[in-house]
Design a protein around this motif. Structure first.
Motif, PDB file in Angstrom:
ATOM      1  N   ALA A   1     110.541  74.007  86.216  1.00 26.84           N
ATOM      2  CA  ALA A   1     109.308  74.735  86.522  1.00 26.84           C
ATOM      3  C   ALA A   1     108.257  73.808  87.124  1.00 26.84           C
ATOM      4  CB  ALA A   1     108.769  75.396  85.255  1.00 26.84           C
ATOM      5  N   VAL A   2     108.196  72.574  86.642  1.00 23.45           N
ATOM      6  CA  VAL A   2     107.222  71.612  87.173  1.00 23.45           C
ATOM      7  C   VAL A   2     107.556  71.257  88.618  1.00 23.45           C
ATOM      8  CG1 VAL A   2     106.403  69.231  86.973  1.00 23.45           C
ATOM      9  CG2 VAL A   2     106.571  70.664  84.931  1.00 23.45           C
ATOM     10  N   VAL A   3     108.842  71.084  88.914  1.00 27.68           N
ATOM     11  CA  VAL A   3     109.241  70.770  90.290  1.00 27.68           C
ATOM     12  C   VAL A   3     108.892  71.933  91.215  1.00 27.68           C
ATOM     13  CG1 VAL A   3     111.220  70.348  91.803  1.00 27.68           C
ATOM     14  CG2 VAL A   3     111.039  69.146  89.621  1.00 27.68           C
ATOM     15  N   ASN A   4     109.157  73.168  90.779  1.00 33.65           N
ATOM     16  CA  ASN A   4     108.797  74.336  91.586  1.00 33.65           C
ATOM     17  C   ASN A   4     107.290  74.403  91.819  1.00 33.65           C
ATOM     18  OD1 ASN A   4     111.153  75.930  92.369  1.00 33.65           O
ATOM     19  ND2 ASN A   4     111.515  76.170  90.181  1.00 33.65           N
ATOM     20  N   SER A   5     106.528  74.104  90.779  1.00 38.02           N
ATOM     21  CA  SER A   5     105.071  74.111  90.923  1.00 38.02           C
ATOM     22  C   SER A   5     104.609  73.056  91.915  1.00 38.02           C
ATOM     23  CB  SER A   5     104.403  73.874  89.559  1.00 38.02           C
ATOM     24  OG  SER A   5     104.758  74.879  88.631  1.00 38.02           O
ATOM     25  N   GLY A   6     105.255  71.874  91.884  1.00 34.57           N
ATOM     26  CA  GLY A   6     104.915  70.829  92.838  1.00 34.57           C
ATOM     27  C   GLY A   6     105.214  71.241  94.278  1.00 34.57           C
ATOM     28  N   LEU A   7     106.350  71.922  94.479  1.00 30.12           N
ATOM     29  CA  LEU A   7     106.675  72.394  95.827  1.00 30.12           C
ATOM     30  C   LEU A   7     105.691  73.456  96.291  1.00 30.12           C
ATOM     31  CD1 LEU A   7     110.572  72.615  95.626  1.00 30.12           C
ATOM     32  CD2 LEU A   7     109.244  71.105  97.098  1.00 30.12           C
ATOM     33  N   LEU A   8     105.270  74.332  95.387  1.00 31.91           N
ATOM     34  CA  LEU A   8     104.288  75.350  95.752  1.00 31.91           C
ATOM     35  C   LEU A   8     102.961  74.709  96.134  1.00 31.91           C
ATOM     36  CD1 LEU A   8     105.044  78.067  93.045  1.00 31.91           C
ATOM     37  CD2 LEU A   8     105.378  78.281  95.515  1.00 31.91           C
TER      38      LEU A   8
ATOM     39  N   ILE B   1     112.831  82.340  85.854  1.00 31.08           N
ATOM     40  CA  ILE B   1     111.974  81.422  86.605  1.00 31.08           C
ATOM     41  C   ILE B   1     112.584  81.126  87.967  1.00 31.08           C
ATOM     42  CG2 ILE B   1     110.960  79.115  86.642  1.00 31.08           C
ATOM     43  CD1 ILE B   1     109.664  80.942  84.628  1.00 31.08           C
ATOM     44  N   GLY B   2     113.906  80.956  87.996  1.00 34.16           N
ATOM     45  CA  GLY B   2     114.561  80.698  89.263  1.00 34.16           C
ATOM     46  C   GLY B   2     114.442  81.854  90.236  1.00 34.16           C
ATOM     47  N   VAL B   3     114.471  83.086  89.704  1.00 28.62           N
ATOM     48  CA  VAL B   3     114.370  84.263  90.562  1.00 28.62           C
ATOM     49  C   VAL B   3     112.947  84.462  91.062  1.00 28.62           C
ATOM     50  CG1 VAL B   3     114.527  86.783  90.581  1.00 28.62           C
ATOM     51  CG2 VAL B   3     116.359  85.444  89.565  1.00 28.62           C
ATOM     52  N   ALA B   4     111.978  84.421  90.162  1.00 30.25           N
ATOM     53  CA  ALA B   4     110.585  84.726  90.522  1.00 30.25           C
ATOM     54  C   ALA B   4     109.900  83.545  91.212  1.00 30.25           C
ATOM     55  CB  ALA B   4     109.810  85.137  89.279  1.00 30.25           C
ATOM     56  N   VAL B   5     109.756  82.440  90.499  1.00 34.21           N
ATOM     57  CA  VAL B   5     109.076  81.277  91.065  1.00 34.21           C
ATOM     58  C   VAL B   5     109.933  80.620  92.147  1.00 34.21           C
ATOM     59  CG1 VAL B   5     107.977  79.073  90.521  1.00 34.21           C
ATOM     60  CG2 VAL B   5     107.911  80.941  88.864  1.00 34.21           C
TER      61      VAL B   5
ATOM     62  N   LEU C   1      97.699  77.647  91.070  1.00 29.93           N
ATOM     63  CA  LEU C   1      97.131  76.934  89.924  1.00 29.93           C
ATOM     64  C   LEU C   1      97.304  77.725  88.631  1.00 29.93           C
ATOM     65  CD1 LEU C   1      93.799  75.381  91.288  1.00 29.93           C
ATOM     66  CD2 LEU C   1      95.977  74.245  90.828  1.00 29.93           C
ATOM     67  N   VAL C   2      97.039  79.023  88.679  1.00 28.56           N
ATOM     68  CA  VAL C   2      97.173  79.859  87.481  1.00 28.56           C
ATOM     69  C   VAL C   2      98.607  79.848  86.968  1.00 28.56           C
ATOM     70  CG1 VAL C   2      97.086  82.238  86.635  1.00 28.56           C
ATOM     71  CG2 VAL C   2      95.216  81.345  88.026  1.00 28.56           C
ATOM     72  N   VAL C   3      99.571  80.051  87.858  1.00 30.17           N
ATOM     73  CA  VAL C   3     100.975  80.086  87.440  1.00 30.17           C
ATOM     74  C   VAL C   3     101.421  78.716  86.943  1.00 30.17           C
ATOM     75  CG1 VAL C   3     103.331  80.474  88.239  1.00 30.17           C
ATOM     76  CG2 VAL C   3     101.507  81.998  88.987  1.00 30.17           C
ATOM     77  N   ALA C   4     100.972  77.638  87.575  1.00 31.70           N
ATOM     78  CA  ALA C   4     101.342  76.292  87.134  1.00 31.70           C
ATOM     79  C   ALA C   4     100.850  76.029  85.715  1.00 31.70           C
ATOM     80  CB  ALA C   4     100.787  75.254  88.101  1.00 31.70           C
ATOM     81  N   PHE C   5      99.625  76.466  85.403  1.00 34.94           N
ATOM     82  CA  PHE C   5      99.103  76.296  84.043  1.00 34.94           C
ATOM     83  C   PHE C   5      99.872  77.166  83.043  1.00 34.94           C
ATOM     84  CE2 PHE C   5      95.241  74.441  86.007  1.00 34.94           C
ATOM     85  CZ  PHE C   5      95.112  73.336  85.175  1.00 34.94           C
TER      86      PHE C   5
END
Length: 442
Positions: A200-207, A355-359, A401-405
């Motif tokens: 999830a952190v890696v996906n957030s970083g890419l976003l 998480i893989g499907v949505a994010v 930002l909201v989703v990452a938190f």
């Protein structure tokens, strides 16, 4: 003598009842000359009826297989009740001037096709493995958005492309993920649902990297700090798009090859106890899945053309901004497959897949589909850039930002899901009252 004749009679009866056993006996050195014509009779007469029955069996088997495949893909799922709306939209396009109905029915007709595309991709992924399966998900998971975007590019509707892709990101991160968290939290209210925080952190970083790529062209334009007025933003967008495509390819390699075990421990613990469920989901052969992917993609392409043509007419008839239609209505249809899959996996307490499907789908759109559309527009001679205007860019930045938190703890509950859904309602209301400025400098 009587016993010898009885034994001879038994041997004769056995040969007549089991003709296949006479063939090896004919090759035996002890076979008599009288028995050879009898054996030759069976060898020469059997192939014709056997071949005839086999060919009829093949015809019957292939017919049954095709019928079963059609039933599984086009009839079995309840969402397929919406399939007739696609031909109805085409009929209304040619025989009426009701753009609203053409848009509405095309929207309904594309929804089951988007879901079936996701299903066919999942079926094919059973045969291809994780690496090719990841590439298939990247390509066909967002095929609807890509096709609609390419048709809009051909029609010089660059803002529709930008807003529809932005809406897909917002819909996946807020609405799809929120509904999945909310439903999973309600079903499993007595336990704490967890997912792999590292992925999830890696996906957030890419976003966040995608936000950076989209933010800089907008800031460069609205601060009037371009070296070459009107050209620097486009050049920066194309360069950034190529960099983002390289980053996404590196991410696929890193996740599926280099660090595969690191990113799938939680999924493996859950999947080992549910291997039988996954095996039961295999319903199509490899070539059936490939053929259906081609058929569904062509049909989505056809309907997308009529959908894009009816957007502006529907906007005028409904007195609704094109921004709201592009950001809110179109992505809900394109994300139908992700929406259903994310909720289903959350109910099964498989949040890593959710998480893989949505994010993950949002990551694919921001790091693959958007740069891909910029490159395709470049090849088509269209000035598609990453300047999504300040309003859309600010909305994307705050959403990420909201989703990452929300995901930083690696846990979920129904309250987090409810917050994400409410955030999406705020975004939808904002775009309902938002209209693109007539001048870019306004």
């Amino acid at each position: 003598m009587g016993s010898v004749s009885a034994e001879h009679k038994m041997d004769t009866d056995f040969d007549e009842e089991t003709p296949l056993s006479s063939s090896p006996s004919s090759s035996s050195p002890h076979t008599t000359a009288a028995s050879k014509p009898h054996t030759f009779h069976f060898d020469s007469s059997l192939p014709l009826p056997k071949s005839s029955s086999f060919s009829s069996f093949l015809n019957h088997s292939s017919t049954r297989r095709i019928s079963r495949s059609i039933y599984i893909v086009l009839i079995k799922a309840k969402i397929n009740l919406l399939l007739p709306f696609g031909p109805l939209a085409i009929f209304l396009h040619y025989f009426t001037a009701k753009h609203v109905w053409v848009f509405f029915f095309a929207l309904l007709g594309i929804a089951p096709l988007a879901e079936r595309l996701g299903y066919a991709t999942e079926q094919l992924a059973f045969y291809t493995g994780s690496t090719v399966g990841g590439l298939l998900n990247a390509t066909f998971g967002n095929a609807t958005e890509m096709i609609i975007s390419i048709y809009a590019l051909k029609s010089d509707m660059i803002r529709v492309v930008q807003q529809s892709l932005l809406g897909s990101i917002l819909s996946n991160m807020l609405l799809v993920l929120g509904c999945a968290f909310f439903t999973g939290g309600i079903v499993h209210y007595q336990k704490l649902q967890v997912f792999n925080k590292a992925a999830a952190v890696v996906n957030s970083g890419l976003l966040l990297m995608a936000v950076m790529g989209i933010l800089f062209p907008a800031v460069l334009h609205f601060t009037h700090s371009e070296v070459h007025l009107g050209k620097s933003v486009l050049s920066l967008s194309r360069f950034s798009s190529c960099i983002m495509l390289v980053a996404y390819a590196s991410y696929l390699f890193f996740q599926l090859k280099s660090q595969q075990n690191f990113y799938t421990p939680v999924d493996e613990e859950v999947d080992t106890s549910e291997n039988t469920d996954e095996e039961e989901e295999l319903e199509l052969t490899k070539w059936e899945a490939i053929i259906w992917l081609g058929i569904l993609t062509v049909w989505v392409s056809v309907l997308s053309g009529y959908l894009v043509d009816a957007i502006e007419g529907a906007s005028e008839s409904l007195n609704m901004s094109v921004a709201f239609i592009s950001v809110i209505l179109l992505p809900i249809v394109g994300n139908a497959a992700e929406h259903a899959s994310a909720i289903m996996f959350a109910v099964k307490d498989k949040l890593d897949i959710t998480i893989g499907v949505a994010v993950g789908s949002s990551t694919q759109i921001s790091m693959f589909v958007i740069p891909f559309c910029v490159v395709v527009g470049w090849c088509m001679g269209k000035e598609m850039d990453l300047n999504f205007q300040l309003f859309e860019t600010a909305t994307l930045f705050i959403t990420v930002l909201v989703v990452a938190f929300m995901m930083q703890e690696g846990t979920s509950n129904y309250f987090k899901g409810l917050m994400l859904i409410l955030c999406y309602l705020i975004v939808a209301a904002s775009f309902f009252v938002h209209v693109d400025p007539k001048s870019d400098d306004d």
